[in-house]
Design a protein around this motif. Structure first.
Motif, mmCIF file in Angstrom:
data_model
loop_
_atom_site.group_PDB
_atom_site.id
_atom_site.type_symbol
_atom_site.label_atom_id
_atom_site.label_comp_id
_atom_site.label_asym_id
_atom_site.label_seq_id
_atom_site.Cartn_x
_atom_site.Cartn_y
_atom_site.Cartn_z
ATOM 1 N N VAL A 1 -6.239 27.679 -8.054
ATOM 2 C CA VAL A 1 -5.927 29.024 -8.527
ATOM 3 C C VAL A 1 -5.921 29.940 -7.308
ATOM 4 O O VAL A 1 -6.919 30.035 -6.591
ATOM 5 C CB VAL A 1 -6.964 29.529 -9.557
ATOM 6 C CG1 VAL A 1 -6.662 30.965 -9.959
ATOM 7 C CG2 VAL A 1 -6.996 28.613 -10.767
ATOM 8 N N LEU A 2 -4.788 30.580 -7.066
ATOM 9 C CA LEU A 2 -4.681 31.549 -5.974
ATOM 10 C C LEU A 2 -4.719 32.938 -6.579
ATOM 11 O O LEU A 2 -4.163 33.174 -7.660
ATOM 12 C CB LEU A 2 -3.384 31.335 -5.207
ATOM 13 C CG LEU A 2 -3.259 29.992 -4.484
ATOM 14 C CD1 LEU A 2 -1.875 29.850 -3.855
ATOM 15 C CD2 LEU A 2 -4.337 29.856 -3.426
ATOM 16 N N SER A 3 -5.360 33.870 -5.884
ATOM 17 C CA SER A 3 -5.482 35.218 -6.423
ATOM 18 C C SER A 3 -5.209 36.257 -5.355
ATOM 19 O O SER A 3 -5.459 36.044 -4.173
ATOM 20 C CB SER A 3 -6.867 35.420 -7.042
ATOM 21 O OG SER A 3 -7.878 35.198 -6.096
ATOM 22 N N ARG B 1 -10.176 39.021 -7.770
ATOM 23 C CA ARG B 1 -8.879 39.639 -7.532
ATOM 24 C C ARG B 1 -8.113 39.615 -8.855
ATOM 25 O O ARG B 1 -8.189 38.639 -9.590
ATOM 26 C CB ARG B 1 -8.131 38.902 -6.439
ATOM 27 C CG ARG B 1 -8.838 39.012 -5.092
ATOM 28 C CD ARG B 1 -8.017 38.424 -3.972
ATOM 29 N NE ARG B 1 -8.770 38.401 -2.735
ATOM 30 C CZ ARG B 1 -8.888 39.424 -1.902
ATOM 31 N NH1 ARG B 1 -8.290 40.549 -2.173
ATOM 32 N NH2 ARG B 1 -9.598 39.321 -0.792
ATOM 33 N N PRO B 2 -7.343 40.659 -9.166
ATOM 34 C CA PRO B 2 -6.775 40.788 -10.511
ATOM 35 C C PRO B 2 -5.542 39.948 -10.841
ATOM 36 O O PRO B 2 -5.265 39.699 -12.001
ATOM 37 C CB PRO B 2 -6.435 42.277 -10.596
ATOM 38 C CG PRO B 2 -6.205 42.694 -9.184
ATOM 39 C CD PRO B 2 -7.146 41.863 -8.365
ATOM 40 N N VAL B 3 -4.782 39.492 -9.858
ATOM 41 C CA VAL B 3 -3.554 38.737 -10.132
ATOM 42 C C VAL B 3 -3.760 37.299 -9.666
ATOM 43 O O VAL B 3 -4.104 37.064 -8.507
ATOM 44 C CB VAL B 3 -2.328 39.356 -9.429
ATOM 45 C CG1 VAL B 3 -1.075 38.549 -9.717
ATOM 46 C CG2 VAL B 3 -2.138 40.810 -9.859
ATOM 47 N N THR B 4 -3.565 36.343 -10.586
ATOM 48 C CA THR B 4 -3.771 34.939 -10.252
ATOM 49 C C THR B 4 -2.592 34.093 -10.728
ATOM 50 O O THR B 4 -1.837 34.497 -11.606
ATOM 51 C CB THR B 4 -5.051 34.381 -10.902
ATOM 52 O OG1 THR B 4 -4.920 34.436 -12.318
ATOM 53 C CG2 THR B 4 -6.284 35.135 -10.461
ATOM 54 N N PHE B 5 -2.470 32.928 -10.119
ATOM 55 C CA PHE B 5 -1.549 31.897 -10.591
ATOM 56 C C PHE B 5 -2.061 30.549 -10.102
ATOM 57 O O PHE B 5 -2.903 30.471 -9.214
ATOM 58 C CB PHE B 5 -0.096 32.158 -10.154
ATOM 59 C CG PHE B 5 0.165 31.984 -8.687
ATOM 60 C CD1 PHE B 5 0.709 30.799 -8.199
ATOM 61 C CD2 PHE B 5 -0.099 33.005 -7.789
ATOM 62 C CE1 PHE B 5 0.968 30.641 -6.844
ATOM 63 C CE2 PHE B 5 0.158 32.858 -6.443
ATOM 64 C CZ PHE B 5 0.701 31.672 -5.962
ATOM 65 N N VAL B 6 -1.548 29.472 -10.712
ATOM 66 C CA VAL B 6 -2.011 28.117 -10.418
ATOM 67 C C VAL B 6 -0.901 27.345 -9.707
ATOM 68 O O VAL B 6 0.262 27.402 -10.111
ATOM 69 C CB VAL B 6 -2.403 27.375 -11.717
ATOM 70 C CG1 VAL B 6 -2.842 25.949 -11.418
ATOM 71 C CG2 VAL B 6 -3.493 28.138 -12.448
ATOM 72 N N VAL C 1 0.988 32.917 -14.204
ATOM 73 C CA VAL C 1 0.602 34.235 -13.675
ATOM 74 C C VAL C 1 -0.271 34.949 -14.704
ATOM 75 O O VAL C 1 0.007 34.960 -15.903
ATOM 76 C CB VAL C 1 1.846 35.088 -13.331
ATOM 77 C CG1 VAL C 1 1.440 36.519 -12.983
ATOM 78 C CG2 VAL C 1 2.609 34.458 -12.167
ATOM 79 N N ARG C 2 -1.322 35.534 -14.188
ATOM 80 C CA ARG C 2 -2.266 36.269 -15.028
ATOM 81 C C ARG C 2 -2.613 37.572 -14.332
ATOM 82 O O ARG C 2 -2.852 37.578 -13.125
ATOM 83 C CB ARG C 2 -3.501 35.401 -15.204
ATOM 84 C CG ARG C 2 -4.480 35.891 -16.176
ATOM 85 C CD ARG C 2 -5.563 34.849 -16.319
ATOM 86 N NE ARG C 2 -6.239 35.089 -17.570
ATOM 87 C CZ ARG C 2 -7.174 34.332 -18.056
ATOM 88 N NH1 ARG C 2 -7.532 33.254 -17.406
ATOM 89 N NH2 ARG C 2 -7.750 34.633 -19.178
ATOM 90 N N ILE C 3 -2.647 38.652 -15.084
ATOM 91 C CA ILE C 3 -3.026 39.959 -14.529
ATOM 92 C C ILE C 3 -4.187 40.492 -15.346
ATOM 93 O O ILE C 3 -4.099 40.665 -16.555
ATOM 94 C CB ILE C 3 -1.859 40.963 -14.573
ATOM 95 C CG1 ILE C 3 -0.668 40.433 -13.774
ATOM 96 C CG2 ILE C 3 -2.309 42.324 -14.031
ATOM 97 C CD1 ILE C 3 0.571 41.319 -13.851
ATOM 98 N N ARG C 4 -5.273 40.764 -14.655
ATOM 99 C CA ARG C 4 -6.442 41.388 -15.286
ATOM 100 C C ARG C 4 -6.537 42.810 -14.745
ATOM 101 O O ARG C 4 -6.350 43.027 -13.554
ATOM 102 C CB ARG C 4 -7.720 40.639 -14.934
ATOM 103 C CG ARG C 4 -7.725 39.230 -15.461
ATOM 104 C CD ARG C 4 -9.103 38.637 -15.227
ATOM 105 N NE ARG C 4 -9.141 37.234 -15.521
ATOM 106 C CZ ARG C 4 -9.231 36.718 -16.739
ATOM 107 N NH1 ARG C 4 -9.276 37.511 -17.771
ATOM 108 N NH2 ARG C 4 -9.270 35.422 -16.912
#
Length: 189
Positions: A42-44, A53-58, A182-185
């Motif tokens: 998982v990179l963020s 960090r708020p934006v992640t993806f695998v 992609v995920r945004i928190r």
């Protein structure tokens, strides 16, 4: 009669040969400078809050390299696989943000580079986490690829991927899989 000495010119030529040829050999021996990323990593990116960090993806598969020289975790991540490049950029809005406005803005940025353009008709894209965005093609001289944009009320992200057509087509399923993670928190409570 004056005697001409060529040894100085020979030394300069030898130094240039070593610099030009030798540095290329050293660079090839050391590799691209990218760091291999293990499958499932998982990179963020984005400004950290409470250690996250708020934006992640695998990264779904092996074969991807993280480019440390072109990555600034507060704003972007660059991955490489052969001639294909994937860029994730965090977007902090100055005003109202939605996926369509973000797509239009990304299109203007890509076009300003003069090498590629975004396709005019993006399609909806939903991530595994339920985040809805837009995706479409990138085309250019000897380059093809995909772009995706995602927006929440407080933060956005763009992901672009491009490379020579034969290389990109081979990696397209992996890239689509990345985009769907992609995920945004929200960085703010």
């Amino acid at each position: 009669m004056t005697r001409v000495r060529w040894w100085g010119t020979g030394v300069v030529a030898l130094v240039l040969l070593i610099l030009c040829g030798g540095l290329a050999l050293v660079n090839a021996a050391l590799g691209s400078g990218g760091r291999p990323v293990a499958p499932g990593t998982v990179l963020s990116a984005g400004t950290p809050r409470d250690g996250m960090r708020p934006v992640t993806f695998v990264v779904p598969t092996a074969g991807w390299l993280l480019s440390p020289a072109d990555t600034t975790l507060t704003s972007n991540i660059k991955l490489l696989s052969g001639d294909v490049t994937v860029n994730l950029n965090v977007v902090v809005p100055l005003g109202r943000l939605d996926a369509r406005r973000l797509w239009d803005g990304l299109g203007r940025i890509v076009e300003a580079g003069g090498q590629t353009r975004l396709g005019a008709g993006p399609a909806p894209l939903m991530t595994a986490d339920g985040l809805t965005g837009l995706t479409g093609s990138i085309t250019g001289r000897d380059r093809t690829g995909t772009a995706a944009v995602f927006a929440t009320a407080t933060l956005g992200a763009t992901m672009t991927a491009a490379g020579p057509p034969h290389a990109y087509v081979r990696l397209a399923p992996e890239i689509e899989a990345m985009m769907r993670t992609v995920r945004i928190r929200s960085p703010w409570p």
